[in-house]
Motif scaffolding. Structure first.
Motif, short mmCIF file in Angstrom:
data_model
loop_
_atom_site.label_atom_id
_atom_site.label_comp_id
_atom_site.label_asym_id
_atom_site.label_seq_id
_atom_site.Cartn_x
_atom_site.Cartn_y
_atom_site.Cartn_z
N ILE A 73 0.84 -1.21 0.00
CA ILE A 73 0.00 0.00 0.00
C ILE A 73 0.87 1.25 0.00
O ILE A 73 0.62 2.19 -0.76
N SER A 74 1.90 1.29 0.83
CA SER A 74 2.73 2.50 0.88
C SER A 74 3.51 2.70 -0.41
O SER A 74 3.65 3.83 -0.88
N THR A 75 4.00 1.64 -1.02
CA THR A 75 4.71 1.76 -2.30
C THR A 75 3.79 2.33 -3.37
O THR A 75 4.16 3.25 -4.11
N TRP A 76 2.57 1.82 -3.43
CA TRP A 76 1.59 2.29 -4.41
C TRP A 76 1.18 3.74 -4.12
O TRP A 76 1.09 4.56 -5.02
N ASP A 81 1.40 9.82 -5.34
CA ASP A 81 1.46 11.08 -4.59
C ASP A 81 0.37 11.20 -3.53
O ASP A 81 -0.23 12.27 -3.35
N VAL A 82 0.10 10.10 -2.85
CA VAL A 82 -0.88 10.08 -1.77
C VAL A 82 -0.14 9.68 -0.50
O VAL A 82 0.55 8.66 -0.49
N PRO A 83 -0.24 10.45 0.57
CA PRO A 83 0.40 10.04 1.82
C PRO A 83 -0.22 8.72 2.31
O PRO A 83 -1.43 8.61 2.48
N ALA A 84 0.63 7.72 2.49
CA ALA A 84 0.14 6.39 2.87
C ALA A 84 -0.66 6.41 4.17
O ALA A 84 -1.61 5.65 4.32
N ASP A 85 -0.30 7.29 5.08
CA ASP A 85 -1.01 7.33 6.36
C ASP A 85 -2.41 7.94 6.23
O ASP A 85 -3.20 7.89 7.17
#
Length: 169
Positions: A73-76, A81-85
């Protein structure tokens, strides 16, 4: 030919009895190897769920996570350009195969290696929630055990597998 499929996150030991090791995470220096596939990630969901959320901002999408691959999820997200949190993970499963079944059942949208959802995408059970695939930076590699008693058969298997993956894409 006998095939024993074993899944493990542990590196092989020198005394382990195998002919071919296929891995994404391990490196076996000094062994013959074939890069089978560069891993690409896609975000997928059931057609109904994709239609309901596609026009909404990505942080509002109900996401599924897999504990076996928490990095996906964080890689994607970073690539989009979306903060994973800021992503809303609404369900977690131990393994990607369980998470894929949940995505087919409309439990949420899932970031997953494209190879694992190629068939459900073709059949229409899943759709892309976001256009395109991103490179995860990982590769699937096949290694022939240096002391394999069936080294030539193992090499033939690796060649066949590489060709089958290439031709199936």
């Amino acid at each position: 030919m006998q095939i024993d499929l074993i899944t493990s996150l542990s590196p092989p030991q020198t005394h382990d009895d195998f002919d071919v090791l296929i891995t994404r995470d391990l490196s076996l220096p000094g062994t013959e190897s074939w890069e089978l596939l560069r891993e690409t990630l896609v975000c997928v969901g059931s057609p109904t769920l994709v239609a309901a959320h596609q026009s909404r901002p990505v942080p509002s999408w109900p996401m599924i996570a897999a504990r076996s691959r928490p990095d996906l999820i964080s890689t994607w997200a970073i690539a989009h350009d979306v903060p994973a949190d800021r992503l809303q993970v609404t369900a977690r499963y131990d393994h990607l195969f369980l998470a894929i079944a949940a995505a087919v059942g409309s439990a949420g949208l899932l970031v997953v290696p494209h190879l694992l959802v190629r068939d459900p995408l073709q059949s229409g059970a899943l759709q892309l929630a976001a256009p395109g695939a991103i490179d995860s930076g990982a590769s699937y590699v096949a290694y022939v055990h240096a002391r394999s008693q069936h080294a030539e058969i193992a090499r033939d298997f690796c060649r066949w597998l590489k060709r089958a993956i290439r031709d199936g894409q």
